[in-house]
Design a protein around this motif. Structure first.
Motif, PDB file in Angstrom:
ATOM      1  N   TYR A 167      -7.353  -0.600  -2.009  1.00 20.79           N
ATOM      2  CA  TYR A 167      -8.039   0.398  -1.186  1.00 20.79           C
ATOM      3  C   TYR A 167      -9.413  -0.095  -0.744  1.00 20.79           C
ATOM      4  CZ  TYR A 167     -10.028   4.993   0.009  1.00 20.79           C
ATOM      5  OH  TYR A 167     -10.627   6.037   0.649  1.00 20.79           O
TER       6      TYR A 167
ATOM      7  N   PRO B 270      -8.806  -3.561   3.278  1.00 21.61           N
ATOM      8  CA  PRO B 270      -9.295  -3.278   4.641  1.00 21.61           C
ATOM      9  C   PRO B 270     -10.413  -4.229   5.060  1.00 21.61           C
ATOM     10  CG  PRO B 270      -9.109  -1.245   3.385  1.00 21.61           C
ATOM     11  CD  PRO B 270      -8.898  -2.374   2.409  1.00 21.61           C
TER      12      PRO B 270
ATOM     13  N   PRO C 140       0.826  -1.203   0.000  1.00 24.83           N
ATOM     14  CA  PRO C 140       0.000   0.000   0.000  1.00 24.83           C
ATOM     15  C   PRO C 140       0.863   1.257   0.000  1.00 24.83           C
ATOM     16  CG  PRO C 140      -0.364  -1.286   2.003  1.00 24.83           C
ATOM     17  CD  PRO C 140       0.715  -1.955   1.250  1.00 24.83           C
TER      18      PRO C 140
ATOM     19  N   TRP D 172      -0.053   4.008   4.546  1.00 27.68           N
ATOM     20  CA  TRP D 172      -0.628   3.165   5.599  1.00 27.68           C
ATOM     21  C   TRP D 172      -1.738   3.856   6.369  1.00 27.68           C
ATOM     22  CZ3 TRP D 172      -0.557  -1.817   5.818  1.00 27.68           C
ATOM     23  CH2 TRP D 172       0.516  -2.519   5.254  1.00 27.68           C
TER      24      TRP D 172
ATOM     25  N   ARG E 218      -9.434   2.914   7.361  1.00 27.07           N
ATOM     26  CA  ARG E 218     -10.465   2.130   6.682  1.00 27.07           C
ATOM     27  C   ARG E 218     -10.682   0.780   7.367  1.00 27.07           C
ATOM     28  NH1 ARG E 218     -13.221   2.844   2.529  1.00 27.07           N
ATOM     29  NH2 ARG E 218     -12.813   0.722   1.879  1.00 27.07           N
TER      30      ARG E 218
ATOM     31  N   TYR F 288      -5.171   3.295   5.102  1.00 26.44           N
ATOM     32  CA  TYR F 288      -5.648   1.929   5.274  1.00 26.44           C
ATOM     33  C   TYR F 288      -6.068   1.671   6.715  1.00 26.44           C
ATOM     34  CZ  TYR F 288      -4.398   0.647   0.582  1.00 26.44           C
ATOM     35  OH  TYR F 288      -4.361   0.565  -0.775  1.00 26.44           O
ATOM     36  N   TYR F 289      -5.296   2.219   7.630  1.00 27.25           N
ATOM     37  CA  TYR F 289      -5.578   2.026   9.045  1.00 27.25           C
ATOM     38  C   TYR F 289      -6.985   2.524   9.374  1.00 27.25           C
ATOM     39  CZ  TYR F 289      -5.236   2.626  14.070  1.00 27.25           C
ATOM     40  OH  TYR F 289      -5.475   2.574  15.417  1.00 27.25           O
TER      41      TYR F 289
END
Ligand SMILES: Nc1ncnc2c1ncn2[C@@H]1O[C@H](COP(=O)(O)OP(=O)(O)O)[C@@H](O)[C@H]1O
Ligand SMILES: [Mg+2]
Lengths: 251, 244
Positions: free
Chosen positions: B130, B134, B21, B24, B30, B27-28
Motif C-alpha cells: 500500500y 504506488p 493487491p 486495484w 494512490r 492503488y490507482y
C-alpha cells in the motif's frame, strides 16, 4: 469474548511476555494495567496479531486466531477496531478520509453510503465540525476522538485501546474513557484498554488485569483492587493519592 | 554478513510489495497522488540543475576544445553526448535520490514509529504494498520523462550560452545533430527507469524498517540516500556494460 492462553513473547532473546492467560469479557471494559515498560503494548499488539506470539493461543469467541492463515485472519480483522497510543491517524489524510479508509478497504459501499456512515461516527464522537482538518491541526483530545471514530466505523465486535487518555488533561481523559465505555455497552463489544491511569481504573474498570515485568501479577474487579494484599499491585495502585483516599473511604 | 542480512530483508519486503493487491481502485488513486507529489514535484529542481549544467558543460567544452584543428560543432556534440549519456540519467538520479529518497524514507519511517503502519495492518492492508508500490510505479513511469526533460533543458542551456557569444549557435545545432543516435536516448531512459526503482524501493525499505524516535528516522533517511546513490553507481556500471 477474547481469550489468550499461555502467551510467551520475546524480542532478541529478551522475554517480554511470560505465560499470560486471560479471558476478556464481552460488553465490558477490560483493563490491562501496569507500569510503563511492563509489556502492555506488546500484549495488546500480540492479541490483535501485529506481533506473533512465540507460544500460546488466542481465541476470538470460538475461533482460534493463532491457527488462522493471513487470508482467514482478514475476516476477523474486519471485526477489530484499534485505538493506538498516539492516535496513528494517517498524516496525509483529513479526518474524514481517515475515518472513511476502513470502509474503502473492507466494503463495497457507494460514496454516499460511506459518507453517511462517516458522518454518523463523527457525530458519535462529537467531531462533526472537523471533518476537513488534517491530524496536525487537531488537539490531543480531537485526535483520540477521530481515532475512536475510525476504530468503530466498521461496527467492530472487538475494540482495543492503547493508553487512550495518555497525554490528555484529566477532564478530557474522563470524557474519552466514558465515550469508550458507552460505545462498549451500546454495541456489546469486547473492549480491552491498556492504561497506567488509576483514574480510569476507578471510573471505567470492570475487569482488571495487572501486568508486572511481563507476568500476569493479579486480576480482579475494581472493588477488589483496593483491598488486595499484593505488594507490587499496592505500590502501583497507591502511588496515586486519589486511590489512597478511596481506600480510606472504604475502611 | 550484515550486508546479506539486509539484502535478505530487502528481498522479502519486495516480495510483500509485489504480492497481488487486494483492491486495484485504491492503488490507482494512490499512484496518481504519487505521480503528482514525487514526479511533478521534481520538475523545478530538475529544470534548474539541468539548464545550469548544460550551460556550464558547453562553456567547459568550448574552452577545452579551443583549437583550429577541431571544428566548433564538436562543442555541441560533446555537450549533447554528456547530457544524454550520463548527466540526465545518472546525475539527475543521484540528485533525485537526495530529494525523493529522503522524503520517502522519512515519510514511511514516521508512519512506522507513530504506529500508522500498524493501523493500516489492523485494517487488513498489506502496508508494504500500500505504501511502497504506488511510489515505485509512479517514479518508474515519471522519472524517464524527467530524464528526457533534463536532456532538452540541458541542451537548451547550452544553446543559451552559445547565443551569448561562446560560439556560433548554428555550429552548436550542427553538433547536436552530428552522429545522432536515438539508441543513446533509449539507453539513458532505460537506465533512469532502473534508477527510479532503486531509489524508491531502497528508500521505502529503510523507512519501513525504521524504529525508535525521530532521530532514528533522520538516520534512516540519510542511509536511504547513501545506499540509493551507491546502488545507482553500481547499476550504472552494470547497465553500461550490458547495453553499450
Ligand atoms: N518491537 C520491539 N522490539 C524489541 N523490544 C520491544 C519491542 N516492543 C517492545 N519492546 C520491549 O518490550 C518491553 C515492554 O514494552 P511495552 O509493551 O511497550 O510496555 P508498556 O507496558 O509501557 O506498553 C519494553 O522493555 C520494550 O523495550
Ligand atoms: Mg505502551
Amino acid at each position: 469474548m477474547i481469550k489468550c492462553e499461555n502467551i510467551f513473547k520475546s524480542f532478541e532473546g529478551r522475554t517480554v511476555l511470560n505465560d499470560i492467560s486471560i479471558t476478556f469479557e464481552t460488553g465490558k471494559t477490560n483493563l490491562i494495567i501496569g507500569r510503563s515498560g511492563s509489556g502492555k503494548t506488546v500484549l495488546l499488539k500480540t492479541l490483535v496479531g501485529l506481533h506473533e506470539p512465540d507460544e500460546g493461543k488466542i481465541f476470538f469467541d470460538d475461533i482460534c486466531y493463532t491457527d488462522l492463515k493471513f487470508k482467514a485472519r482478514k475476516a476477523i480483522r474486519k471485526d477489530i477496531g484499534m485505538i493506538f497510543q498516539g492516535g496513528a491517524l494517517i498524516d496525509s489524510s483529513t479526518v474524514f478520509d481517515n475515518i472513511k479508509l476502513p470502509l474503502d478497504l473492507f466494503t463495497d459501499q457507494t460514496e454516499a453510503e460511506k459518507r453517511e456512515r462517516v458522518e454518523f461516527c463523527l457525530e458519535r464522537v462529537e467531531l462533526s465540525h472537523a471533518p476537513h482538518l488534517y491530524p496536525s491541526e487537531l488537539s490531543g483530545g480531537m485526535i483520540k476522538r477521530a481515532a475512536i471514530a475510525r476504530a468503530i466505523v466498521l461496527n467492530p465486535r472487538y475494540l482495543f485501546c492503547d493508553e487512550p487518555n495518555s497525554g490528555l488533561d484529566p477532564q478530557t481523559s474522563i470524557v474519552i474513557d466514558n465515550l469508550i465505555q458507552s460505545i462498549t455497552r451500546e454495541y456489546n463489544i469486547t473492549t480491552i484498554i491498556n492504561t497506567h491511569d488509576m483514574n480510569s481504573v476507578m471510573e471505567i474498570g470492570e475487569k482488571i488485569v495487572y501486568i508486572h515485568t511481563g507476568y500476569k501479577w493479579w486480576e480482579g474487579t475494581k472493588d477488589d483492587i483496593l483491598s488486595s494484599d499484593n505488594q507490587e499491585l499496592n505500590d502501583f495502585v497507591f502511588a496515586s493519592a486519589m486511590a489512597k483516599r478511596a481506600k480510606n473511604n472504604l475502611l | 554478513m550484515k550486508f546479506f542480512e539486509t539484502l535478505g530483508r530487502y528481498v522479502i519486503l519486495m516480495g510483500k510489495v509485489f504480492s497481488r493487491p487486494e483492491k486495484w481502485s485504491i492503488y490507482y488513486r494512490r499512484v496518481i497522488a504519487e505521480l503528482e507529489q514525487l514526479g511533478i514535484g521534481s520538475i523545478p529542481l530538475t529544470a534548474i540543475i539541468s539548464v545550469f549544467i548544460g550551460a556550464v558543460i558547453t562553456i567547459q567544452m568550448a574552452i577545452t576544445l579551443e583549437s583550429p584543428f577541431i571544428p566548433q560543432m564538436m562543442i555541441g556534440y560533446a555537450a549533447k553526448e554528456t547530457m544524454i549519456l550520463e548527466f540526465s540519467s545518472t546525475v539527475i538520479a543521484i540528485i533525485l535520490a537526495g530529494k525523493v529518497g529522503s522524503s520517502i524514507a522519512s515519510e514511511i519511517g514516521t508512519m512506522r514509529i507513530t504506529e500508522q503502519i500498524d493501523a493500516l495492518e489492523i485494517m487488513g492492508v498489506n502496508s508494504a504494498a500500500y505504501l511502497i508500490l504506488p511510489k515505485i510505479i509512479a517514479t518508474m513511469i515519471f522519472f524517464p520523462f524527467l530524464a528526457a526533460f533534463s536532456m532538452m533543458v540541458g541542451i537548451g542551456g547550452g544553446y543559451l550560452v552559445a547565443r551569448m557569444g561562446i560560439m556560433l549557435p548554428n555550429d552548436y545545432i550542427d553538433g547536436l545533430l552530428y552522429c545522432f543516435d536515438s539508441y543513446e536516448i533509449t539507453y539513458s531512459l532505460v537506465k533512469m527507469t532502473v534508477f527510479a526503482f532503486l531509489i524508491t524501493s531502497i528508500s521505502g525499505f529503510y523507512g519501513y524498517y525504521a524504529k525508535g524516535n525521530s532521530l532514528e528516522v533522520g538516520k534512516a533517511s540519510t542511509t536511504a540516500v547513501v545506499m540509493s546513490s551507491i546502488m545507482i553507481m553500481i547499476f550504472n556500471l552494470i547497465l553500461t556494460q550490458i547495453m553499450r
